[in-house]
Design a protein around this motif. Structure first.
Motif, mmCIF file in Angstrom:
data_model
loop_
_atom_site.group_PDB
_atom_site.id
_atom_site.type_symbol
_atom_site.label_atom_id
_atom_site.label_comp_id
_atom_site.label_asym_id
_atom_site.label_seq_id
_atom_site.Cartn_x
_atom_site.Cartn_y
_atom_site.Cartn_z
ATOM 1 N N ASN A 77 0.848 -1.187 0.000
ATOM 2 C CA ASN A 77 0.000 0.000 0.000
ATOM 3 C C ASN A 77 0.887 1.241 0.000
ATOM 4 O OD1 ASN A 77 -1.951 -2.114 1.512
ATOM 5 N ND2 ASN A 77 -3.127 -0.536 0.453
ATOM 6 N N TYR A 78 0.429 2.278 -0.639
ATOM 7 C CA TYR A 78 1.221 3.504 -0.719
ATOM 8 C C TYR A 78 0.355 4.686 -0.315
ATOM 9 C CZ TYR A 78 -1.333 4.666 -4.932
ATOM 10 O OH TYR A 78 -2.343 4.978 -5.818
ATOM 11 N N SER A 79 1.020 5.763 0.023
ATOM 12 C CA SER A 79 0.326 7.029 0.247
ATOM 13 C C SER A 79 1.057 8.113 -0.516
ATOM 14 C CB SER A 79 0.269 7.373 1.740
ATOM 15 O OG SER A 79 1.562 7.628 2.232
ATOM 16 N N SER A 80 0.286 8.939 -1.201
ATOM 17 C CA SER A 80 0.866 10.032 -1.978
ATOM 18 C C SER A 80 -0.225 11.020 -2.319
ATOM 19 C CB SER A 80 1.499 9.510 -3.268
ATOM 20 O OG SER A 80 1.991 10.580 -4.050
ATOM 21 N N SER A 81 0.158 12.278 -2.391
ATOM 22 C CA SER A 81 -0.816 13.314 -2.727
ATOM 23 C C SER A 81 -0.793 13.661 -4.212
ATOM 24 C CB SER A 81 -0.535 14.576 -1.908
ATOM 25 O OG SER A 81 0.789 15.025 -2.158
ATOM 26 N N VAL A 82 0.109 13.028 -4.954
ATOM 27 C CA VAL A 82 0.214 13.318 -6.385
ATOM 28 C C VAL A 82 0.193 12.012 -7.157
ATOM 29 C CG1 VAL A 82 1.489 15.451 -6.005
ATOM 30 C CG2 VAL A 82 2.745 13.314 -6.303
ATOM 31 N N SER A 83 0.147 12.135 -8.480
ATOM 32 C CA SER A 83 0.190 10.936 -9.314
ATOM 33 C C SER A 83 1.502 10.197 -9.100
ATOM 34 C CB SER A 83 0.034 11.319 -10.783
ATOM 35 O OG SER A 83 -1.220 11.894 -11.006
ATOM 36 N N VAL A 84 1.422 8.896 -9.127
ATOM 37 C CA VAL A 84 2.590 8.096 -8.780
ATOM 38 C C VAL A 84 2.953 7.108 -9.880
ATOM 39 C CG1 VAL A 84 2.178 8.260 -6.303
ATOM 40 C CG2 VAL A 84 1.176 6.370 -7.598
ATOM 41 N N TYR A 85 4.187 6.659 -9.802
ATOM 42 C CA TYR A 85 4.652 5.499 -10.548
ATOM 43 C C TYR A 85 4.957 4.419 -9.506
ATOM 44 C CZ TYR A 85 5.683 9.411 -13.682
ATOM 45 O OH TYR A 85 5.609 10.563 -14.416
ATOM 46 N N LEU A 86 4.622 3.190 -9.813
ATOM 47 C CA LEU A 86 4.775 2.123 -8.831
ATOM 48 C C LEU A 86 5.650 1.009 -9.388
ATOM 49 C CD1 LEU A 86 1.081 2.196 -7.775
ATOM 50 C CD2 LEU A 86 2.968 2.609 -6.205
ATOM 51 N N PHE A 87 6.448 0.428 -8.535
ATOM 52 C CA PHE A 87 7.451 -0.557 -8.948
ATOM 53 C C PHE A 87 7.468 -1.728 -7.972
ATOM 54 C CE2 PHE A 87 9.596 2.398 -11.856
ATOM 55 C CZ PHE A 87 9.237 3.620 -11.323
ATOM 56 N N TRP A 88 7.828 -2.883 -8.497
ATOM 57 C CA TRP A 88 8.251 -4.005 -7.682
ATOM 58 C C TRP A 88 9.659 -4.388 -8.121
ATOM 59 C CZ3 TRP A 88 6.546 -6.262 -3.353
ATOM 60 C CH2 TRP A 88 5.214 -6.062 -2.974
ATOM 61 N N TYR A 89 10.531 -4.530 -7.107
ATOM 62 C CA TYR A 89 11.891 -4.998 -7.323
ATOM 63 C C TYR A 89 12.060 -6.334 -6.623
ATOM 64 C CZ TYR A 89 13.336 -0.258 -8.728
ATOM 65 O OH TYR A 89 13.479 0.948 -9.358
ATOM 66 N N VAL A 90 12.971 -7.160 -7.137
ATOM 67 C CA VAL A 90 13.293 -8.433 -6.509
ATOM 68 C C VAL A 90 14.787 -8.453 -6.189
ATOM 69 C CG1 VAL A 90 13.583 -9.588 -8.758
ATOM 70 C CG2 VAL A 90 13.172 -10.951 -6.700
ATOM 71 N N GLN A 91 15.109 -9.012 -5.042
ATOM 72 C CA GLN A 91 16.512 -9.147 -4.622
ATOM 73 C C GLN A 91 16.777 -10.596 -4.285
ATOM 74 O OE1 GLN A 91 17.698 -7.235 -0.918
ATOM 75 N NE2 GLN A 91 19.689 -6.719 -1.782
ATOM 76 N N TYR A 92 17.557 -11.259 -5.118
ATOM 77 C CA TYR A 92 17.976 -12.625 -4.820
ATOM 78 C C TYR A 92 19.147 -12.579 -3.831
ATOM 79 C CZ TYR A 92 14.987 -13.653 -8.765
ATOM 80 O OH TYR A 92 13.906 -13.734 -9.600
ATOM 81 N N PRO A 93 19.395 -13.664 -3.115
ATOM 82 C CA PRO A 93 20.445 -13.655 -2.086
ATOM 83 C C PRO A 93 21.776 -13.143 -2.619
ATOM 84 C CG PRO A 93 19.139 -15.645 -1.924
ATOM 85 C CD PRO A 93 18.661 -14.938 -3.160
ATOM 86 N N ASN A 94 22.371 -12.236 -1.847
ATOM 87 C CA ASN A 94 23.699 -11.684 -2.138
ATOM 88 C C ASN A 94 23.762 -10.938 -3.462
ATOM 89 O OD1 ASN A 94 24.889 -12.761 0.252
ATOM 90 N ND2 ASN A 94 24.878 -14.761 -0.740
ATOM 91 N N GLN A 95 22.638 -10.371 -3.859
ATOM 92 C CA GLN A 95 22.615 -9.580 -5.086
ATOM 93 C C GLN A 95 21.941 -8.238 -4.830
ATOM 94 O OE1 GLN A 95 21.210 -11.510 -8.646
ATOM 95 N NE2 GLN A 95 22.000 -13.512 -8.006
ATOM 96 N N GLY A 96 22.078 -7.336 -5.800
ATOM 97 C CA GLY A 96 21.355 -6.074 -5.726
ATOM 98 C C GLY A 96 19.908 -6.252 -6.147
ATOM 99 N N LEU A 97 19.181 -5.147 -6.202
ATOM 100 C CA LEU A 97 17.774 -5.194 -6.597
ATOM 101 C C LEU A 97 17.652 -5.186 -8.110
ATOM 102 C CD1 LEU A 97 17.672 -4.084 -3.614
ATOM 103 C CD2 LEU A 97 15.554 -2.938 -4.285
ATOM 104 N N GLN A 98 16.666 -5.936 -8.609
ATOM 105 C CA GLN A 98 16.365 -5.945 -10.044
ATOM 106 C C GLN A 98 14.917 -5.513 -10.222
ATOM 107 O OE1 GLN A 98 17.182 -9.808 -11.801
ATOM 108 N NE2 GLN A 98 18.745 -10.213 -10.265
ATOM 109 N N LEU A 99 14.679 -4.703 -11.233
ATOM 110 C CA LEU A 99 13.311 -4.281 -11.506
ATOM 111 C C LEU A 99 12.500 -5.466 -12.009
ATOM 112 C CD1 LEU A 99 11.339 -1.876 -11.681
ATOM 113 C CD2 LEU A 99 12.088 -1.570 -14.037
ATOM 114 N N LEU A 100 11.362 -5.731 -11.356
ATOM 115 C CA LEU A 100 10.497 -6.851 -11.731
ATOM 116 C C LEU A 100 9.379 -6.370 -12.666
ATOM 117 C CD1 LEU A 100 9.943 -9.871 -11.170
ATOM 118 C CD2 LEU A 100 8.538 -9.150 -9.242
#
Lengths: 115, 112
Positions: free
Chosen positions: B24-47
């Protein structure tokens, strides 16, 4: 394949040491970011930069500084490392404008332990 | 200021079962929404991401998320998970002011 490269995967430093974390991107991105990641807290923004020699404070800048002398490189500096700075540090980059719309590209992270 | 709440810190599930990770998010303006995944011992990847248009967005590995403006939610779903989906998942919200905010993360563990 485009990349954000963080120079170290694991670092162990002593309390009081000056620590440099390096991040290089090969995508010609203007925007670069440093986050720290802690369990239960998610990612918190430390500093970011929109251009060479430009920097802005994020949510938790205390105890940190940054340097961006070249477009592709963004360094995070811990002036005097403390144990509460033990964390995973993530670098990210993004193109502009519009920022934030494509999603960030992240490096693999540097796990820093301060003893 | 905008913020993101991921309602579950950990989600254990058996292989081939469906899963939903809540955001869930809260914002007073239009938003862009993302899901990222992080596998063990790695950085985040855009899902996947929602920018505008169709409220249902999909990833290449079978995940989907639906933007629900009235409920200010962007839940991530997969009808049948694999062992390889074990990772930490982060929801994030951004806007034209480049203020990207991340949730605390949900650790998905898929058990055989």
């Amino acid at each position: 394949d485009v990349k954000v490269t963080q120079s170290s995967r694991y670092l162990v430093k002593r309390t009081g040491e000056k620590v440099f974390l390096e991040c290089v991107q090969d995508m010609d991105h203007e925007n670069m970011f440093w986050y720290r990641q802690d369990p239960g807290l998610g990612l918190r923004l430390i500093y970011f930069s929109y251009d060479v020699k430009m920097k802005e404070k994020g949510d938790i800048p205390e105890g940190y500084s940054v340097s961006r002398e070249k477009k592709e490189r963004f360094s995070l500096i811990l002036e005097s490392a403390s144990t509460n700075q033990t964390s995973m540090y993530l670098c990210a980059s993004d193109n502009m404008p519009p920022t934030g719309k494509r999603g960030y590209t992240f490096g693999s992270g540097t796990r820093l332990t301060v003893v | 200021a905008q913020s993101v709440t991921q309602l579950d810190s950990q989600v254990p599930v058996f292989e081939e079962a469906p899963v939903e990770l809540r955001c869930n998010y809260s914002s007073s303006v239009s938003v862009y929404l993302f899901w990222y995944v992080q596998y063990p011992n790695q950085g985040l990847q855009l899902l996947l991401k929602y920018l505008s248009g169709s409220t249902l967005v999909e990833s290449i590995n079978g995940f989907e998320a639906e933007f629900n403006k009235s409920q200010t939610s962007f839940h991530l779903r997969k009808p049948s998970v694999h062992i390889s989906d074990t990772a930490e998942y982060f929801c994030a919200v951004s806007n034209n002011n480049n203020d990207m905010r991340f949730g605390a993360g949900t650790r998905l563990t898929v058990k055989p």
